[in-house]
Design a protein around this motif. Structure first.
Motif, PDB file in Angstrom:
ATOM      1  N   ASN A 178      -0.336   7.397  -1.881  1.00 18.68           N
ATOM      2  CA  ASN A 178      -1.036   8.098  -2.960  1.00 18.68           C
ATOM      3  C   ASN A 178      -2.209   7.281  -3.502  1.00 18.68           C
ATOM      4  O   ASN A 178      -2.864   7.691  -4.456  1.00 18.68           O
ATOM      5  N   GLY A 179      -2.461   6.103  -2.900  1.00 18.67           N
ATOM      6  CA  GLY A 179      -3.598   5.287  -3.316  1.00 18.67           C
ATOM      7  C   GLY A 179      -3.228   4.050  -4.100  1.00 18.67           C
ATOM      8  O   GLY A 179      -4.082   3.184  -4.335  1.00 18.67           O
ATOM      9  N   TYR A 189      -1.811   0.342  -4.834  1.00 18.97           N
ATOM     10  CA  TYR A 189      -1.793  -0.853  -3.992  1.00 18.97           C
ATOM     11  C   TYR A 189      -1.497  -2.073  -4.848  1.00 18.97           C
ATOM     12  O   TYR A 189      -1.535  -2.028  -6.086  1.00 18.97           O
ATOM     13  N   LYS A 204      -3.846   5.933 -14.361  1.00 18.58           N
ATOM     14  CA  LYS A 204      -4.099   4.760 -13.535  1.00 18.58           C
ATOM     15  C   LYS A 204      -3.939   3.521 -14.402  1.00 18.58           C
ATOM     16  O   LYS A 204      -4.566   3.403 -15.462  1.00 18.58           O
ATOM     17  N   TYR A 208       0.840  -1.187   0.000  1.00 21.98           N
ATOM     18  CA  TYR A 208       0.000   0.000   0.000  1.00 21.98           C
ATOM     19  C   TYR A 208       0.884   1.248   0.000  1.00 21.98           C
ATOM     20  O   TYR A 208       1.890   1.316   0.720  1.00 21.98           O
TER      21      TYR A 208
END
Length: 874
Positions: free
Chosen positions: A279-280, A282, A319, A276
């Motif tokens: 910044n998000g 994972y 992303k 993790y």
């Protein structure tokens, strides 16, 4: 009762005669006070003893020994043993300078003694079952099995424990006070330890401690633990996996590889881990190992990462998701010799190893291909034996993102049959050597890319087919020196789809798209072949006074002939333009196994293999045996002549050889291609010999040179394979090889070497090794005279001291004029600790890594590491 009295006499020291008389008068008084019963039987009645027999405290004999003396104090009921004392009772072994055995309290005490210099020596060694401690002194009770131990020292699963005071509650529970836990070999003066105030210790299982903190060189550190749990089981145990804590420049702080480990059985385990980032981003991993004795073993791993770049709402925000799947399985051949199953799977997104943030994938970023294979084969041993194999393969290029898969592939092979000879008999002549076999292969192949598979499915554009082949051959000798082989091959290809090309459409002024016809279709081919080969030997002897005594030249000549007829019946024509010009095609174009030949082919092949060796005298005149030296190893020439071709009948001549030098430690591989035909101004081959065009007899169109060698210091055995192609250090995250050693020492030298290593320095040669690899390729097919590849790779390892090692690997590309991947690694052995530094100074993988941690696997989470990861945007 007499047995009990005997034991009492032996262990308590009470005089036997007094006990016997007391018991006798007590029994007589009892019998006189009672009225004897009337006895009707002729056998007199036996009186019953009313004294209850006590259960002995010591259930076994005590064996004892002392080099000094043994004294029995009957007044205090004690046994004293001094100097080299040893005591054995059941599963208990006690050795010490002094041992005192108290028969009253059933206790034994042991401690050290002073030598002539006043130093305390011979500390106790207490062993019960598989547990052993080395205290300064100990008290043990045989009845309660309890003990008090002072300054105990013990080892549990690589962990050394020293406690100021220890209370042994029973065989499985100990209570410690003021203990030191360390993996250092010197438990009395460790370089580090964890100080435990109080603890409960269960041997071979666990230790539960209260307030603890870490000391380095007897200096307390601020690393405190309010409580601690140390698993010490000898078997695998279910439990938490402590994560790695760090910081990433682009994604903030992170936790990596934390999770939980499950031991489902002795043959099965599962680890679930996750990452993790603040910044998000994972990721998670699932890893599994399984095993069944004499049956199979394997492992499975799935890795997934969700990566976020930039800040949400900004143009740089992106992303991506990446994954990788690995599976390895092997079957024990003993379980079923006629049935085999194996798997080696490595597949996933092409960018996984380049973009993965997890540190465990750092070593794989240079890997450009992913390959997988799963296969099952079954052998039917009854004559004629048949081997059936079903497999699935996968090959993926992570640079081009191309994917090639075979899902599945079916292969059947029948053993070779000799119809005119006995099965196990000797085969002579042309007829008895006639043989044939059958081979079948069916494939379903997919050639695609990552994007197409993700958008249109896995089997989009798949092609299927089946190929049958029956080779027939025989062999015989002529004049004892010439070997002849004659044969042929029949093959048939089955396909589930063909094509049809349409004529030119005048209205559209273009060629319409070809049609795909679904359905079964087939074509058959056959060919003939023959070959002859012989071997010539030439020996040239020289005078006895010459260094070179003889030369041996071996020539193996091979001439082959092949003939294939034309299969024009499978070809059609279609109109390609408005002028009604036509072009020939076959409906089997684009098939898995090629197309049928539409031209008659008849060709002769020539191959010449040469080996040149010499026998020379040894430099040492006392050695009478001649030394064999290879001058040329497999100097090969090969070419082909096409009889039916209208032009360019000769194919280029290919030359390869290996030149061994430095006593066969260095092999230089040479290769070149020579074309007898000239080329025109556009670089196209023309039907004119090069010598007729004003040039030499042959025109060199390509050449390649490859060599590699490892130079090392005398006595350095770090490299077992002198000519391996890999560069040491690239597969290691830190670029470090194992510590090199020195050999050929006598006992005195071994002792000196041991003392030197303790001091941390080499007194003579410093072990080192240098590995060099060079590759050169030249292209001149169209007179371009271009060097397509010229690179040198090098790596070096040096042990400055037995505990300091340095490794560097790099290379230079002479064609592109740039340095290749470069890495510097430094390793320092800190006894119980390891310190590693890895640095990539430049390039798109520019990064550094620092690590210091405890070597022991039990305390592997006691570490500090810092890294600067490469910028993925480069």
């Amino acid at each position: 009762m007499m047995k009990s009295l005997s034991k009492i006499r032996q262990y308590s020291g009470i005089p036997f005669l007094a006990l016997f008389l007391s018991a006798f008068f007590a029994v007589s008084s009892f019998l006189n006070a009672q009225e004897l019963p009337t006895v009707t039987d002729s056998i007199p009645a036996v009186a019953q003893d009313t004294i209850q027999e006590k259960e002995p405290v010591l259930l076994d004999k005590i064996k004892r020994h002392a080099d000094g003396y043994m004294v029995i104090d009957r007044k205090d009921n004690k046994l004293y043993m001094y100097d080299g004392a040893e005591l054995y009772y059941q599963d208990i072994e006690l050795k010490s300078g002094v041992i005192v055995l108290d028969y009253k309290t059933n206790e034994v005490s042991a401690g050290r003694i002073k030598d002539s210099l006043g130093e305390l020596t011979q500390p106790p060694s207490f062993k019960q079952g598989g547990d052993q401690v080395f205290p300064d002194s100990i008290r043990f009770n045989f009845k309660t099995k309890k003990a008090l131990i002072w300054n105990s020292r013990s080892e549990q699963q690589g962990m050394n424990v020293k406690a100021t005071a220890t209370k042994k509650q029973n065989d499985s529970v100990y209570y410690l006070r003021n203990a030191k836990l360390t993996t250092s070999e010197n438990v009395d003066d460790p370089e580090y330890y964890i100080r435990v105030r109080t603890a409960k210790f269960v041997p071979k299982r666990k230790m539960i401690a209260g307030l603890s903190n870490m000391y380095i060189a007897d200096v307390p550190t601020p690393l405190f633990f309010p409580f601690a749990y140390f698993p010490m089981t000898q078997k695998r145990a279910t439990g938490f996996l402590f994560p790695t804590i760090g910081e990433n420049f682009n994604r903030g702080y992170f936790l990596q590889n934390g999770g939980y480990y499950f031991v489902l059985s002795d043959n099965l385990d599962v680890a679930i881990m996750g990452d993790y980032y603040t910044n998000g981003s994972y990721g998670f991993r699932v890893e599994n190992n399984y095993y069944k004795r004499y049956k199979y073993r394997g492992s499975f791993a799935f890795r997934y990462e969700n990566l976020i770049n930039g800040e949400r709402g900004l143009p740089s925000y992106s992303k991506t998701t990446i994954f990788n799947l690995r599976w390895s399985h092997s079957k024990d051949s003993k379980s079923n010799p006629n049935s085999r199953f194996s798997a080696s799977v490595n597949l996933g997104t092409s960018s996984y190893f380049r973009e993965s943030l997890n540190q465990i994938n750092t070593n794989n970023f240079l890997n450009n291909t992913l390959n997988s294979s799963v296969s099952y084969s079954k052998t039917f041993p009854k004559y004629p034996s048949v081997n059936l194999s079903l497999s699935a393969t996968h090959s993926q290029n992570t640079q081009t993102q191309s994917v090639n898969m075979t899902l599945p592939s079916l292969t059947a092979n029948m053993e070779r049959i000799y119809p005119f000879a006995k099965r196990n008999g000797i085969k002579k002549g042309i007829l008895q050597n006639v043989n044939f076999q059958y081979t079948m292969r069916g494939d379903n192949r997919i050639n695609s890319t990552d994007d197409i598979i993700a958008a249109k499915g896995l089997f989009y554009g798949a092609k299927s087919g089946m190929n049958h082949s029956i080779p027939i051959a025989t062999n015989f000798k002529v004049a004892k020196h010439f070997n002849f082989t004659v044969g042929g091959n029949y093959s048939e290809v089955w396909s589930n789809q063909t094509i049809k090309k349409n004529n030119y459409d005048i209205a559209l002024n273009a060629l319409p798209a070809q049609d795909t016809i679904r359905g079964f279709d087939r074509f058959a081919q056959y060919n003939f072949n023959a070959a002859a080969n012989t071997t010539l030997y030439g020996v040239f002897n020289f005078k006895q006074d010459k260094k070179i005594q003889s030369l041996r030249h071996v020539i193996n000549a091979n001439v082959s002939y092949s003939n294939s007829p034309s299969f024009e019946q499978y070809y059609d024509e279609y109109i390609i333009d408005a002028e009604a010009n036509t072009r020939e095609y076959t409906r089997f174009e684009g098939g898995l196994y090629g197309r049928p030949g539409n031209r008659k082919s008849s060709s002769v092949g020539f191959t010449l293999r040469n080996t040149l060796e010499a026998k020379v005298k040894d430099r040492d005149s006392t050695v009478t045996e001649l030394k064999k030296v290879k001058i040329l190893n497999n100097l090969n020439f090969s070419t082909n002549y096409n009889i039916t071709a209208d032009s360019l009948r000769w194919s280029p001549v290919r030359m390869t050889t290996v030149i061994p030098i430095l006593d066969n430690k260095l092999n230089i591989n040479l290769g070149a291609t020579f074309d007898p035909y000239a080329i025109d101004d556009t670089g196209k081959r023309i039907n004119t010999f090069n010598i007729e065009n004003g040039g030499p007899l042959f025109r060199m169109t390509s050449a390649n040179i490859n060599w590699g060698h490892t130079f090392k210091s005398k006595g350095n055995s770090s490299s077992k394979n002198e000519n391996q192609n890999s560069i040491p250090g690239l597969d290691n995250n830190l670029g470090l090889d194992e510590q090199v050693g020195r050999i050929g020492m006598n006992k005195d030298e071994e002792k000196s070497e041991s003392d030197t290593k303790k001091a941390g320095f080499y007194t003579t040669n410093i072990p080192w090794s240098i590995n060099l690899r060079h590759s050169f390729t030249y292209s001149n097919a169209r007179q371009e005279r271009q060097i397509s590849n010229n690179s040198l790779m090098a790596s070096a390892n040096v042990s400055l001291t037995p505990k300091w090692k340095v490794n560097v690997s790099s290379g230079y590309d002479f064609k592109n004029k740039g340095v290749t991947f470069t890495n510097l690694g430094i390793n320092r052995d800190l006894d119980s600790w390891d310190m590693n530094i890895s640095w990539t100074p430049f390039g798109y993988r520019q990064s550094w890594y620092f690590f210091i941690g405890v070597k022991s696997g039990m305390l592997r989470d006691l570490k500090y590491e810092k890294r600067r990861e490469p910028d993925k945007r480069l």
